[in-house]
Write an enzyme that holds these catalytic residues in place. Structure first.
Site, mmCIF file in Angstrom:
data_model
loop_
_atom_site.group_PDB
_atom_site.id
_atom_site.type_symbol
_atom_site.label_atom_id
_atom_site.label_comp_id
_atom_site.label_asym_id
_atom_site.label_seq_id
_atom_site.Cartn_x
_atom_site.Cartn_y
_atom_site.Cartn_z
ATOM 1 N N GLU A 101 0.825 -1.215 0.000
ATOM 2 C CA GLU A 101 0.000 0.000 0.000
ATOM 3 C C GLU A 101 0.856 1.261 0.000
ATOM 4 O O GLU A 101 0.482 2.269 -0.597
ATOM 5 C CB GLU A 101 -0.911 0.012 1.238
ATOM 6 C CG GLU A 101 -1.979 -1.055 1.202
ATOM 7 C CD GLU A 101 -2.731 -1.170 2.521
ATOM 8 O OE1 GLU A 101 -2.601 -0.261 3.364
ATOM 9 O OE2 GLU A 101 -3.411 -2.181 2.696
ATOM 10 N N HIS A 106 9.243 -1.012 3.773
ATOM 11 C CA HIS A 106 8.998 -1.232 5.202
ATOM 12 C C HIS A 106 8.927 -2.727 5.442
ATOM 13 O O HIS A 106 8.411 -3.472 4.616
ATOM 14 C CB HIS A 106 7.716 -0.556 5.681
ATOM 15 C CG HIS A 106 6.512 -0.820 4.828
ATOM 16 N ND1 HIS A 106 6.329 -0.239 3.590
ATOM 17 C CD2 HIS A 106 5.428 -1.617 5.026
ATOM 18 C CE1 HIS A 106 5.188 -0.649 3.067
ATOM 19 N NE2 HIS A 106 4.614 -1.504 3.915
ATOM 20 N N HIS A 108 7.204 -5.249 8.241
ATOM 21 C CA HIS A 108 6.285 -5.370 9.363
ATOM 22 C C HIS A 108 6.898 -6.393 10.319
ATOM 23 O O HIS A 108 7.272 -7.492 9.888
ATOM 24 C CB HIS A 108 4.934 -5.933 8.923
ATOM 25 C CG HIS A 108 4.193 -5.139 7.898
ATOM 26 N ND1 HIS A 108 3.053 -4.424 8.194
ATOM 27 C CD2 HIS A 108 4.410 -4.970 6.562
ATOM 28 C CE1 HIS A 108 2.596 -3.854 7.087
ATOM 29 N NE2 HIS A 108 3.401 -4.175 6.080
HETATM 30 P P1 AMP Z 1 1.717 -2.411 3.232
HETATM 31 O O1 AMP Z 1 0.372 -2.910 2.848
HETATM 32 O O2 AMP Z 1 2.721 -3.502 3.436
HETATM 33 O O3 AMP Z 1 2.196 -1.314 2.304
HETATM 34 O O4 AMP Z 1 1.549 -1.783 4.683
HETATM 35 C C1 AMP Z 1 1.339 -0.437 4.940
HETATM 36 C C2 AMP Z 1 1.076 -0.320 6.421
HETATM 37 O O5 AMP Z 1 1.167 1.031 6.783
HETATM 38 C C3 AMP Z 1 -0.310 -0.813 6.866
HETATM 39 O O6 AMP Z 1 -0.150 -1.862 7.828
HETATM 40 C C4 AMP Z 1 -0.950 0.432 7.478
HETATM 41 O O7 AMP Z 1 -1.727 0.125 8.612
HETATM 42 C C5 AMP Z 1 0.262 1.265 7.835
HETATM 43 N N1 AMP Z 1 0.060 2.702 7.899
HETATM 44 C C6 AMP Z 1 -0.567 3.485 7.008
HETATM 45 N N2 AMP Z 1 -0.504 4.777 7.387
HETATM 46 C C7 AMP Z 1 0.210 4.798 8.547
HETATM 47 C C8 AMP Z 1 0.623 5.837 9.429
HETATM 48 N N3 AMP Z 1 0.339 7.120 9.197
HETATM 49 N N4 AMP Z 1 1.331 5.486 10.533
HETATM 50 C C9 AMP Z 1 1.629 4.192 10.779
HETATM 51 N N5 AMP Z 1 1.264 3.175 9.982
HETATM 52 C C10 AMP Z 1 0.555 3.480 8.874
#
Ligand code: AMP
Length: 122
Positions: A101, A106, A108
């Site tokens: 997303e 990043h 997790h």
């Molecule tokens: P991905 O789908 O691997 O790109 O994960 C993106 C992650 O970013 C998701 O788990 C979201 O919950 C997290 N996320 C989105 N916006 C924020 C934010 N402002 N602060 C912390 N986490 C976020």
């Protein structure tokens, strides 16, 4: 493949201090902060400060110093979150099929409950 980095992504804004985060760890080249929508009791995102879209981009183009710093920071976050006792999962989504997303690398780090199998059957 050459990756184009979009500096308007939400993690770039976090790195510039334009939106807040709950920091777990900050080092010279790395920031770790709590996921806004945690999917486990502990859900930490670890990002490099440099403009890398995803893990393969970073692994191919980051400096040795960035790679060492990032890897050690992941280790430190694991230590801080106490994941060694019961285990954890580390995920890095990339691109469309990986359902990424936010287009800034990043990982997790999820822990604190049984996390099920790695992938659901498609
Ligand atoms: P991905 O789908 O691997 O790109 O994960 C993106 C992650 O970013 C998701 O788990 C979201 O919950 C997290 N996320 C989105 N916006 C924020 C934010 N402002 N602060 C912390 N986490 C976020």
């Amino acid at each position: 493949m050459a990756y184009a980095y979009d500096d308007q992504n939400i993690f770039a804004k976090i790195l510039r201090g334009e939106i807040p985060n709950t920091t777990v760890l900050e080092t010279e080249h790395t920031l770790a902060f709590r996921d806004l929508y945690p999917q486990a009791p502990s859900h930490v995102l670890v990002i490099p400060k440099g403009p890398y879209v995803c893990y393969d981009h970073f692994a191919q183009e980051a400096t040795d110093a960035e790679i060492v710093d990032y890897t050690r920071a992941i280790g430190k976050v694991c230590e801080l979150e106490g994941v060694a006792t019961d285990g954890f999962r580390m995920i890095s989504n990339a691109g469309e099929h990986g359902v990424q997303e936010v287009p800034h690398l990043h990982v997790h780090i999820l822990s604190g409950r049984p996390l099920g199998r790695m992938l659901a059957k498609a």
